[in-house]
Scaffold this active site. Sequence first.
Site, PDB file in Angstrom:
ATOM      1  N   GLU A   1     -10.333   5.186  -4.682  1.00 46.95           N
ATOM      2  CA  GLU A   1      -9.530   5.365  -5.811  1.00 46.95           C
ATOM      3  C   GLU A   1      -7.976   5.167  -5.159  1.00 46.95           C
ATOM      4  O   GLU A   1      -7.543   5.419  -4.318  1.00 46.95           O
ATOM      5  CB  GLU A   1      -9.887   6.619  -6.477  1.00 46.95           C
ATOM      6  N   THR A   2      -7.449   4.669  -6.222  1.00 44.47           N
ATOM      7  CA  THR A   2      -5.846   4.574  -6.041  1.00 44.47           C
ATOM      8  C   THR A   2      -5.267   5.068  -7.231  1.00 44.47           C
ATOM      9  O   THR A   2      -5.912   4.681  -8.230  1.00 44.47           O
ATOM     10  CB  THR A   2      -5.335   3.002  -5.912  1.00 44.47           C
TER      11      THR A   2
END
Length: 275
Positions: free
Chosen positions: A46-47
Site C-alpha cells: 500500500e501507498t
Amino acid sequence: MLRPFRQVDVFTTTPYQGNPVAVVLDATGLTTEQMHRFAHWTNLSETTFVLPPSTPDADYRVRIFTPTEELPFAGHPTLGTCHAWLSAGGTPGSEVVVQECGAGLVRVRRTADGLAFAAPPLVRSGPVDEALVVRIAGLLGLDRSAVVDAEWVDNGPGWVAVLLADAAAVAAVRPTAVDLDLGVVGLHPPGSPAALEVRAFFPKDGATVEDPVTGSLNASVAGWLLRTGRITAPYVASQGAALGRAGRVHVSVDADGALWVAGGTVTCVTGEVNL
C-alpha cells in the site's frame, strides 16, 4: 512539485522486519490517476496520500492504494500514515487521532504496544459456502479436512479466512494461484510468545502475493476468533516469518468492548517525492 514523504515500517520496532508503507504527506491537488500511478511505481502493498479532512470530526483524510486498486481501509497503512503524520508535526484535536478514509472515521491512539487502531465494522461476515471452502483448500494445497473452519471477515479489502489445526499447519502452507484475498490462521501452543500465527495472500497481476503483516486481516480475524471462544484477549499474533519478517500484532478489547489492533511503527525513509 516536491512533496514531503515517509516510508514507515509497521508492526515492528526493528526497521525492515515489519510491513512498509509509503506515505505522501501532502497530496493536495493530486488526481486519482497520479496517486494510482505512484502507488504502482512504489510496488509496495500500500501507498497512502494524506489530504485535509472533509469533516471537522477528523484530523486528516487518507486515500489508500495498492499497486492495482484503491482500498476503503487497510490496517498497516492506517498505523503507518498516523505515525508519519504525527512525526511530521501533525497535532490531533484530542488524545485520539481520528483518520478519515473510505470506510469512514477510524480512531488511532498511542498504547504501550505502539499505535493502535479501533477495528472498523465488517462489511461482510458469516460462514463460507462449502464449495468455496473446498476451492480455498485446493488453492492452499490442502485437503478439505485440513480446514477447521472458515468465515467471511471482510472489513474493506475483501478478506475470507480459514482456520487450520495449528500454527505449524499455517507455516507449512504453500499456496498455488490464489484468486481472492485469503487469510490463513492457526493457534500456537499455550505458553508460546505469540498466541496466533497469521498469513495473508492476495492476487496481483496473475500471481499470488503474500503480505508481510496485515492489520486489517488481524482485526477481522480477532473478532471472529474471540466471538467463537477460540482465543482470549489481549493476545499477540505473529506474521511474516515465511518472508523473513517478524511482525507482531497486539490485539486487545477495551472496557466498552471495542477491539484495538496495535503495533510498533518506525520511519525508515524520510525525504521528498516529485509528484
